[in-house]
Design an enzyme around this catalytic site. Structure first.
Site, PDB file in Angstrom:
ATOM      1  N   TYR A 157       0.850  -1.201   0.000  1.00 11.45           N
ATOM      2  CA  TYR A 157       0.000   0.000   0.000  1.00 11.45           C
ATOM      3  C   TYR A 157       0.891   1.259   0.000  1.00 11.45           C
ATOM      4  O   TYR A 157       0.534   2.295  -0.546  1.00 11.45           O
ATOM      5  CB  TYR A 157      -0.961  -0.021   1.190  1.00 11.45           C
ATOM      6  CG  TYR A 157      -2.168   0.877   0.993  1.00 11.45           C
ATOM      7  CD1 TYR A 157      -3.052   0.671  -0.064  1.00 11.45           C
ATOM      8  CD2 TYR A 157      -2.426   1.931   1.866  1.00 11.45           C
ATOM      9  CE1 TYR A 157      -4.155   1.493  -0.249  1.00 11.45           C
ATOM     10  CE2 TYR A 157      -3.529   2.758   1.699  1.00 11.45           C
ATOM     11  CZ  TYR A 157      -4.384   2.535   0.639  1.00 11.45           C
ATOM     12  OH  TYR A 157      -5.479   3.354   0.470  1.00 11.45           O
ATOM     13  N   LYS A 164      -3.152   8.660   2.530  1.00 10.70           N
ATOM     14  CA  LYS A 164      -4.409   8.544   3.289  1.00 10.70           C
ATOM     15  C   LYS A 164      -4.256   9.159   4.689  1.00 10.70           C
ATOM     16  O   LYS A 164      -5.223   9.700   5.241  1.00 10.70           O
ATOM     17  CB  LYS A 164      -4.842   7.086   3.390  1.00 10.70           C
ATOM     18  CG  LYS A 164      -5.305   6.483   2.056  1.00 10.70           C
ATOM     19  CD  LYS A 164      -6.449   7.223   1.414  1.00 10.70           C
ATOM     20  CE  LYS A 164      -7.065   6.443   0.258  1.00 10.70           C
ATOM     21  NZ  LYS A 164      -8.009   7.271  -0.521  1.00 10.70           N
TER      22      LYS A 164
END
Ligand code: NAD
Length: 257
Positions: A157, A164
């Site tokens: 990720y 994020k």
């Protein structure tokens, strides 16, 4: 389900019928809202036009959120056509594919910049332009989409997790800044769903399986479940909620092991 009749919204982040933003758009339209739906570029235009035709009296407009001029034009058109805005759904995110497969330590300066620009700064850029249109309506609701990779490490990720984290911090700062004008800003942290963006993450199938095994509800979630939470955050039922990260992940984030 919230009643959004008479409300105007803009939804950014529809690529195809699997997009989480599309599930939210459908629910909002069914709840009575009139929507502006955007497409990133000509490659996605036809997809979005076809889907938009399923909503009531839509505006379909181009918007690459990495460009200020595109954002200016989007909000000028919304202002002209709607005369105000009640809600924003922000579902745009991007990181160059190479950054989602290699070691995190190899993250490039450009990859970092692009991921943070498209996936986090764009929320601030949209909120700034939505602000005066929402003030005219007596307030508004801004909802974005995030992932637990902001707080914990998920293999591959990588820089998207950093983006994020910046997005979630932006939610809190925007909520604080815009709260006096009755504009609420919240995020939904969704569990993994097989969408176009998800296919860019190496090993995504394994993540789906681990969630199924370990989440309290012992299953994955559907985009419609995220849409139901979005309806809550857009609608009057959540009028006392802002700066919040609401998990729709079958409870996975609560599990220690
Ligand atoms: P998706 O690929 O359907 O949507 C991503 C959207 O971002 C696409 O419509 C794409 O066109 C748009 N986008 C990318 N760069 C853009 C740019 N420069 N300008 C305008 N739009 C741009 O995938 P999705 O999974 O529905 O993603 C929606 C949001 O949900 C993203 O923020 C994603 O990080 C988040 N999310 C997804 C999952 C998941 O497992 N699918 C889980 C948690 C959060």
């Amino acid at each position: 389900m919230s009643d959004l009749s008479g409300q105007f919204g803009v939804v950014v982040g529809i690529a195809n019928r699997r997009s989480i933003a599309w599930a939210i758009a459908q629910a909002a339209s069914q709840a009575g809202a009139r929507l502006a739906l955007t497409y990133q570029d000509d490659r996605l235009r036809e997809n979005v036009e076809e889907l938009a035709a399923l909503t009531r009296d839509p505006l379909v407009l181009p918007c690459d959120v990495a460009h200020d001029q595109a954002l200016d034009e989007l909000f000028e058109t919304i202002d002209r056509e709607f005369g105000g805005l009640d809600f924003v759904v922000h579902g745009a995110a991007f990181a160059p594919k190479a950054e989602l497969a290699d070691r995190f330590v190899r993250t490039s300066r450009d990859g970092f910049r692009i991921a943070l620009d498209v996936s986090a700064y764009s929320l601030v850029a949209m909120a700034r332009r939505a602000h005066p249109l929402m003030v005219r309506r007596g307030g508004g609701s801004i909802v974005t989409l995030t992932y637990l990779g902001s707080q914990r490490v998920f293999p591959n990720y990588n820089v998207m997790g950093v983006a994020k984290a910046a997005l979630e911090a932006s939610v809190r700062y925007l909520a604080h800044d815009l709260g006096p004008d009755n504009i609420r800003v919240n995020a939904i942290s969704a569990g993994p769903i097989r969408t176009l963006a998800a296919t860019g993450i190496a090993g995504f199938g394994d993540i789906l399986g681990i969630y199924r095994d370990r989440a309290p509800l012992r299953r994955n979630i559907a985009a419609e479940e995220v849409a139901a939470a979005a309806m809550f955050l857009i609608g009057a039922e959540s009028r006392g909620v802002t700066g919040e990260i609401l998990f729709v992940d079958a409870g996975f984030h609560t599990a220690g092991i």
